[in-house]
Design an enzyme around this catalytic site. Structure first.
Site, PDB file in Angstrom:
ATOM      1  N   GLY A  31      52.849  45.161  19.275  1.00 11.82           N
ATOM      2  CA  GLY A  31      52.233  44.214  20.203  1.00 11.82           C
ATOM      3  C   GLY A  31      51.627  43.010  19.498  1.00 11.82           C
ATOM      4  N   TYR A  32      50.778  42.293  20.236  1.00 10.34           N
ATOM      5  CA  TYR A  32      50.204  41.020  19.796  1.00 10.34           C
ATOM      6  C   TYR A  32      51.355  40.115  19.325  1.00 10.34           C
ATOM      7  CZ  TYR A  32      46.235  38.082  18.890  1.00 10.34           C
ATOM      8  OH  TYR A  32      45.324  37.071  18.963  1.00 10.34           O
ATOM      9  N   LEU A  33      52.280  39.927  20.247  1.00  3.53           N
ATOM     10  CA  LEU A  33      53.570  39.319  19.915  1.00  3.53           C
ATOM     11  C   LEU A  33      53.435  37.851  19.513  1.00  3.53           C
ATOM     12  CD1 LEU A  33      55.594  40.858  22.873  1.00  3.53           C
ATOM     13  CD2 LEU A  33      55.312  41.749  20.537  1.00  3.53           C
ATOM     14  N   GLY A  36      57.794  35.345  15.732  1.00  5.77           N
ATOM     15  CA  GLY A  36      58.607  36.204  14.856  1.00  5.77           C
ATOM     16  C   GLY A  36      59.210  37.354  15.657  1.00  5.77           C
ATOM     17  N   HIS A  37      58.383  38.031  16.470  1.00  5.32           N
ATOM     18  CA  HIS A  37      58.894  39.122  17.318  1.00  5.32           C
ATOM     19  C   HIS A  37      59.929  38.580  18.301  1.00  5.32           C
ATOM     20  CE1 HIS A  37      54.658  40.772  16.612  1.00  5.32           C
ATOM     21  NE2 HIS A  37      55.428  41.762  16.198  1.00  5.32           N
ATOM     22  N   GLN A 148      62.782  40.568   8.434  1.00  7.30           N
ATOM     23  CA  GLN A 148      62.812  40.581   6.967  1.00  7.30           C
ATOM     24  C   GLN A 148      61.411  40.448   6.361  1.00  7.30           C
ATOM     25  OE1 GLN A 148      65.263  37.795   4.553  1.00  7.30           O
ATOM     26  NE2 GLN A 148      63.675  38.348   3.059  1.00  7.30           N
ATOM     27  N   ASP A 150      58.920  42.250   6.788  1.00  5.90           N
ATOM     28  CA  ASP A 150      58.581  43.585   6.275  1.00  5.90           C
ATOM     29  C   ASP A 150      59.845  44.165   5.650  1.00  5.90           C
ATOM     30  OD1 ASP A 150      55.827  43.798   7.291  1.00  5.90           O
ATOM     31  OD2 ASP A 150      56.813  43.628   9.217  1.00  5.90           O
ATOM     32  N   SER A 186      50.988  39.298  12.998  1.00  4.83           N
ATOM     33  CA  SER A 186      49.848  39.508  13.913  1.00  4.83           C
ATOM     34  C   SER A 186      48.543  39.471  13.126  1.00  4.83           C
ATOM     35  CB  SER A 186      49.975  40.847  14.633  1.00  4.83           C
ATOM     36  OG  SER A 186      51.227  40.914  15.275  1.00  4.83           O
ATOM     37  N   ARG A 187      48.604  39.869  11.846  1.00  2.00           N
ATOM     38  CA  ARG A 187      47.377  39.913  11.036  1.00  2.00           C
ATOM     39  C   ARG A 187      46.889  38.521  10.633  1.00  2.00           C
ATOM     40  NH1 ARG A 187      49.679  45.118   8.977  1.00  2.00           N
ATOM     41  NH2 ARG A 187      48.181  46.714   9.567  1.00  2.00           N
TER      42      ARG A 187
HETATM   43  O1  PAF Z   1      56.715  46.520  12.038  1.00  2.00           O
HETATM   44  C1  PAF Z   1      55.975  47.069  12.886  1.00  2.00           C
HETATM   45  O2  PAF Z   1      55.384  46.413  13.751  1.00  2.00           O
HETATM   46  C2  PAF Z   1      55.803  48.587  12.858  1.00  2.00           C
HETATM   47  O3  PAF Z   1      55.786  49.060  11.557  1.00  2.00           O
HETATM   48  C3  PAF Z   1      56.844  49.335  13.711  1.00  2.00           C
HETATM   49  C4  PAF Z   1      58.247  49.130  13.192  1.00  2.00           C
HETATM   50  C5  PAF Z   1      56.759  48.844  15.154  1.00  2.00           C
HETATM   51  C6  PAF Z   1      56.542  50.828  13.690  1.00  2.00           C
HETATM   52  O4  PAF Z   1      55.308  51.114  14.214  1.00  2.00           O
END
Ligand code: PAF
Length: 281
Positions: A31-33, A36-37, A148, A150, A186-187
């Site tokens: 969440g907290y889109l 990037g999401h 990418q 993460d 999000s951070r």
């Molecule tokens: O990347 C994230 O936001 C989380 O690690 C995920 C893949 C949703 C798993 O909780």
């Protein structure tokens, strides 16, 4: 757009859709889109009939001293953004339904999780692979899209999918950045305006490594040392690691060759940020 909370109901819906021949894509999120999401979701939508997005702040991937409780949340805004993007189902389970009392099963990728993020956050990837395996079993997607940003998470999930013969195709999508180069996360919400200025050193250091490689440098110690110097000029920055690894095996490289990933984790004030770039040498 439907919101589903029950894992059992979500699984029934997805099995039904698959029986009708629908291609399901999936983007897991906490969440907290942000953009990037949304970029992952646009890719997922193009490749499928049905887009499922999960919103679940997964407690098992946070260490005891980490930010699980204060992780930013804004469900109202998330729902609006997901509606706009054309998401078909939001899966939003409760913790008690994902991890009922006496929950006792975990999925762990071993070697790939002992380095980089795994070294600094020992239980993190075990939590990620467990929740992603559960989400895959519930949603049974044909395609799942990860960012990418993460990159180690994406490599670890790919390995889990391969080793466990899971029938899902993993797509890794490019990192989306602010104009300053800061990778969306999000951070970033935790950063003060002064910290936001200092954090640009992270991307500049990655670009510096790219430049050094383009000019023929192949010694990772020299590249890392220049990156360190650049970041250390920022008083609020405390480097956790800077590393150059093979982008698939994640083996650390002394001499650069093949597909490499240059990655870093840096504390800016109290906020731990990660970033990376991939380069073909
Ligand atoms: O990347 C994230 O936001 C989380 O690690 C995920 C893949 C949703 C798993 O909780």
């Amino acid at each position: 757009m439907r919101i589903v909370k029950s894992p059992k109901k979500m699984q029934e819906i997805c099995i039904n859709l698959k029986n009708q021949g629908k291609v399901i894509s999936f983007v897991p999120t906490m969440g907290y889109l942000h953009e990037g999401h949304l970029s992952l979701m646009r890719i997922a939508k193009k490749k499928s009939d049905i887009l499922v997005v999960s919103i679940f702040v997964n407690p098992t991937q946070f260490g005891p001293k980490e930010d699980f409780k204060r992780y930013p949340r804004d469900l109202k805004r998330d729902k609006r953004l997901l509606k706009e993007i054309g998401c078909d189902f939001i899966f939003m389970p409760d913790i008690k339904d994902m991890y009922p009392k006496m929950y006792d099963t975990y999925v762990e990728v071993e070697d790939l999780t002992k380095i980089l993020e795994g070294k600094s956050r020992p239980e993190h990837f075990k939590g990620v692979t467990t929740v992603v395996a559960k989400l895959f079993n519930i949603i049974q997607p044909d395609i799942a899209v990860f960012g990418q940003k993460d990159f180690q998470q994406a490599v670890v999930v790919k390995k889990m999918v391969k080793d466990l013969n899971l029938p899902v195709k993993i797509i890794i999508a490019p990192t989306v950045r602010e104009k300053s180069g800061l990778a969306l996360s999000s951070r970033n919400e935790y950063l003060s305006s002064e910290e936001k200025k200092q954090v640009t050193a992270l991307y500049r250091s990655l670009k510096l490594s790219e430049k050094m490689i383009a000019s023929g440098e192949r010694d990772s110690r020299k590249i890392i040392s220049e990156m360190r110097k650049l970041i250390q000029k920022k008083p609020k920055a405390k480097i956790d690691y800077i590393s150059i690894n093979d982008s698939e095996s994640l083996k650390p490289l002394n001499k650069l060759k093949g597909n490499v990933v240059i990655s870093l984790a840096v504390l800016i004030g109290k906020t731990r940020l990660i970033d990376n770039i991939k380069i073909r040498v």
